[in-house]
Design an enzyme around this catalytic site. Structure first.
Site, PDB file in Angstrom:
ATOM      1  N   ASN A  31      48.065  44.352  36.801  1.00  0.00           N
ATOM      2  CA  ASN A  31      47.217  45.053  35.840  1.00  0.00           C
ATOM      3  C   ASN A  31      46.627  46.269  36.540  1.00  0.00           C
ATOM      4  O   ASN A  31      45.691  46.142  37.331  1.00  0.00           O
ATOM      5  CB  ASN A  31      46.113  44.088  35.354  1.00  0.00           C
ATOM      6  CG  ASN A  31      45.170  44.739  34.363  1.00  0.00           C
ATOM      7  OD1 ASN A  31      45.398  45.871  33.933  1.00  0.00           O
ATOM      8  ND2 ASN A  31      44.104  44.037  34.003  1.00  0.00           N
ATOM      9  N   TRP A  32      47.214  47.431  36.244  1.00  0.00           N
ATOM     10  CA  TRP A  32      46.759  48.655  36.928  1.00  0.00           C
ATOM     11  C   TRP A  32      45.485  49.220  36.304  1.00  0.00           C
ATOM     12  O   TRP A  32      44.945  50.220  36.786  1.00  0.00           O
ATOM     13  CB  TRP A  32      47.867  49.718  36.908  1.00  0.00           C
ATOM     14  CG  TRP A  32      49.026  49.397  37.815  1.00  0.00           C
ATOM     15  CD1 TRP A  32      49.119  48.327  38.675  1.00  0.00           C
ATOM     16  CD2 TRP A  32      50.251  50.126  37.961  1.00  0.00           C
ATOM     17  NE1 TRP A  32      50.326  48.355  39.337  1.00  0.00           N
ATOM     18  CE2 TRP A  32      51.038  49.445  38.923  1.00  0.00           C
ATOM     19  CE3 TRP A  32      50.761  51.283  37.376  1.00  0.00           C
ATOM     20  CZ2 TRP A  32      52.312  49.886  39.307  1.00  0.00           C
ATOM     21  CZ3 TRP A  32      52.022  51.729  37.761  1.00  0.00           C
ATOM     22  CH2 TRP A  32      52.790  51.041  38.716  1.00  0.00           C
ATOM     23  N   LYS A  33      45.030  48.630  35.231  1.00  0.00           N
ATOM     24  CA  LYS A  33      43.786  49.056  34.558  1.00  0.00           C
ATOM     25  C   LYS A  33      43.776  50.584  34.372  1.00  0.00           C
ATOM     26  O   LYS A  33      44.810  51.172  34.072  1.00  0.00           O
ATOM     27  CB  LYS A  33      42.576  48.554  35.341  1.00  0.00           C
ATOM     28  CG  LYS A  33      42.656  47.050  35.615  1.00  0.00           C
ATOM     29  CD  LYS A  33      41.387  46.458  36.121  1.00  0.00           C
ATOM     30  CE  LYS A  33      41.577  44.965  36.353  1.00  0.00           C
ATOM     31  NZ  LYS A  33      40.383  44.272  36.743  1.00  0.00           N
ATOM     32  N   HIS A 120      41.370  40.766  27.616  1.00  0.00           N
ATOM     33  CA  HIS A 120      40.848  40.861  28.989  1.00  0.00           C
ATOM     34  C   HIS A 120      39.323  40.949  28.934  1.00  0.00           C
ATOM     35  O   HIS A 120      38.761  41.564  28.019  1.00  0.00           O
ATOM     36  CB  HIS A 120      41.440  42.095  29.677  1.00  0.00           C
ATOM     37  CG  HIS A 120      41.188  42.099  31.155  1.00  0.00           C
ATOM     38  ND1 HIS A 120      39.970  42.438  31.682  1.00  0.00           N
ATOM     39  CD2 HIS A 120      41.971  41.759  32.201  1.00  0.00           C
ATOM     40  CE1 HIS A 120      40.029  42.321  33.009  1.00  0.00           C
ATOM     41  NE2 HIS A 120      41.236  41.911  33.344  1.00  0.00           N
ATOM     42  N   GLU A 122      37.334  42.720  30.442  1.00  0.00           N
ATOM     43  CA  GLU A 122      36.818  44.091  30.429  1.00  0.00           C
ATOM     44  C   GLU A 122      36.870  44.687  29.018  1.00  0.00           C
ATOM     45  O   GLU A 122      36.127  45.610  28.711  1.00  0.00           O
ATOM     46  CB  GLU A 122      37.594  44.945  31.454  1.00  0.00           C
ATOM     47  CG  GLU A 122      37.175  44.577  32.877  1.00  0.00           C
ATOM     48  CD  GLU A 122      38.220  44.811  33.957  1.00  0.00           C
ATOM     49  OE1 GLU A 122      39.231  45.492  33.688  1.00  0.00           O
ATOM     50  OE2 GLU A 122      38.024  44.294  35.079  1.00  0.00           O
ATOM     51  N   GLU A 191      40.889  33.636  33.903  1.00  0.00           N
ATOM     52  CA  GLU A 191      40.243  34.632  34.754  1.00  0.00           C
ATOM     53  C   GLU A 191      38.722  34.450  34.693  1.00  0.00           C
ATOM     54  O   GLU A 191      38.077  34.973  33.768  1.00  0.00           O
ATOM     55  CB  GLU A 191      40.588  36.043  34.276  1.00  0.00           C
ATOM     56  CG  GLU A 191      42.047  36.386  34.338  1.00  0.00           C
ATOM     57  CD  GLU A 191      42.242  37.885  34.537  1.00  0.00           C
ATOM     58  OE1 GLU A 191      42.814  38.264  35.559  1.00  0.00           O
ATOM     59  OE2 GLU A 191      41.774  38.661  33.707  1.00  0.00           O
ATOM     60  N   GLY A 197      37.600  41.288  40.585  1.00  0.00           N
ATOM     61  CA  GLY A 197      37.214  42.452  41.389  1.00  0.00           C
ATOM     62  C   GLY A 197      36.167  42.155  42.456  1.00  0.00           C
ATOM     63  O   GLY A 197      35.664  43.079  43.093  1.00  0.00           O
ATOM     64  N   SER A 237      40.758  38.325  41.908  1.00  0.00           N
ATOM     65  CA  SER A 237      40.768  38.515  43.359  1.00  0.00           C
ATOM     66  C   SER A 237      41.930  37.808  44.059  1.00  0.00           C
ATOM     67  O   SER A 237      41.757  37.246  45.155  1.00  0.00           O
ATOM     68  CB  SER A 237      39.418  38.096  43.955  1.00  0.00           C
ATOM     69  OG  SER A 237      38.402  38.924  43.448  1.00  0.00           O
ATOM     70  N   GLY A 258      44.883  42.413  39.786  1.00  0.00           N
ATOM     71  CA  GLY A 258      44.304  43.732  39.544  1.00  0.00           C
ATOM     72  C   GLY A 258      44.362  44.567  40.811  1.00  0.00           C
ATOM     73  O   GLY A 258      45.393  45.147  41.157  1.00  0.00           O
ATOM     74  N   GLY A 259      43.261  44.597  41.548  1.00  0.00           N
ATOM     75  CA  GLY A 259      43.110  45.449  42.729  1.00  0.00           C
ATOM     76  C   GLY A 259      44.291  45.379  43.690  1.00  0.00           C
ATOM     77  O   GLY A 259      44.795  46.420  44.151  1.00  0.00           O
TER      78      GLY A 259
HETATM   79  P1  PGA Z   1      41.337  41.603  40.345  1.00  0.00           P
HETATM   80  O1  PGA Z   1      41.522  41.801  38.772  1.00  0.00           O
HETATM   81  O2  PGA Z   1      42.637  41.051  40.887  1.00  0.00           O
HETATM   82  O3  PGA Z   1      41.038  42.973  40.874  1.00  0.00           O
HETATM   83  O4  PGA Z   1      40.210  40.642  40.549  1.00  0.00           O
HETATM   84  C1  PGA Z   1      42.187  40.852  37.988  1.00  0.00           C
HETATM   85  C2  PGA Z   1      42.132  41.252  36.531  1.00  0.00           C
HETATM   86  O5  PGA Z   1      41.144  41.835  36.089  1.00  0.00           O
HETATM   87  O6  PGA Z   1      43.080  41.017  35.785  1.00  0.00           O
END
Ligand code: PGA
Length: 274
Positions: A31-33, A120, A122, A191, A197, A237, A258-259
């Site tokens: 997930n490159w957001k 998600h 977010e 999640e 994050g 994470s 994500g990250g």
């Molecule tokens: P993260 O994000 O790996 O940076 O914790 C995961 C996500 O939001 O899907």
């Protein structure tokens, strides 16, 4: 909300759903957001393609890259003909019309997407409701896209002992009136919101428990019709060192990253360590 975690525990230990549900393959989703510009996303896709080409990766691992909308077509083009699948980070449930700022699922499909992340945290945080998520899930399936539905509790909800109830509720709502046709798939990503994050993932026992709750909830909704078509993955994470803590579990078949997906080398290490 009432705390029902004790009764759920008693109940799900009796239900060995994982043997009914678990698909054969693993899935890893990047997930490159909104982290990369279009040119950075292109470069990241090229780096990843090169590295994946040089790496020996089990063919039973499905790799899905979710760039932002603007980069999607070019990234899809770069991975055309490769094993990498493309996913969108959202998609709207209506087909066409006066919906300023929305992107239709049929356009996403035509642009090369096979997956779409829905619900998600977010997005939920910006006001997306369970009702809207459910409409998107049904529309995604109708358009031949596989929804990756994100569920998970906030830190406050966990502190109040509501974790299981929140997760069950989100799964029930997202899958309301969803009927799976043969070959249709759904991915549910657990999640925990407070871990995303943060650099600090939850422990594997915790993830196992949450996956049991999710699996039992999907069993309630689908009964046996979803045999092998629901994958439960973990997100929050994830890194090359901890990935196996999750994918080594009998009821978790992948991760949403994500990250750590923003660096090609790190992401490929995660895939290798799955
Ligand atoms: P993260 O994000 O790996 O940076 O914790 C995961 C996500 O939001 O899907």
């Amino acid at each position: 909300m009432v705390n029902c975690s004790i009764s759920i525990k008693r109940w799900y230990h009796i239900c060995k759903y994982e043997f009914i549900f678990m698909p054969e393959y693993k899935i890893i989703v990047a997930n490159w957001k909104m982290q990369l510009t279009v040119s950075e996303a292109k470069q990241q896709a090229l780096n990843l393609k090169k590295l994946l080409g040089k790496s020996k990766i089990d063919k039973n691992i499905e790799i899905v890259i979710c760039p932002d909308f603007l980069s999607l077509v070019e990234v899809a083009d770069i991975f055309k003909g490769s094993r990498v699948k493309i996913g969108a980070q959202d998609g709207f449930y209506e087909e066409a019309g006066a919906y300023t700022g929305q992107i239709s699922l049929s356009d996403l499909k035509a642009s090369g997407c096979q997956y779409v992340i829905l619900g998600h945290s977010e997005k939920r945080n910006l006001g997306e409701t369970d009702i809207v998520i459910n409409k998107k899930v049904r529309a995604a399936l109708a358009h031949g896209l596989t929804p990756i539905i994100c569920v998970g509790e906030t830190f406050e909800e966990r502190k109040e002992g509501q974790k299981d109830l929140v997760v069950m509720h989100q799964v029930y709502q997202a899958l309301h009136e969803v009927r799976l046709k043969p070959k249709q798939k759904i991915v549910i990503a657990y999640e925990p919101v407070w871990v995303i994050g943060s650099g600090q993932a939850i422990g594997s026992a915790d993830a196992y428990d949450a996956a049991l709750v999710i699996g039992q909830s999907t069993l309630d909704v689908f009964e046996k019709e979803s045999h092998g078509s629901v994958s439960i993955i973990y997100g929050g994470s994830v890194n090359p060192e901890n990935i196996k803590d999750f994918t080594g579990l009998p009821n978790i078949s992948g991760a949403l990253v994500g990250g750590a997906s923003l660096d090609a080398k790190t992401f490929v290490s995660i895939i290798k360590n799955i």
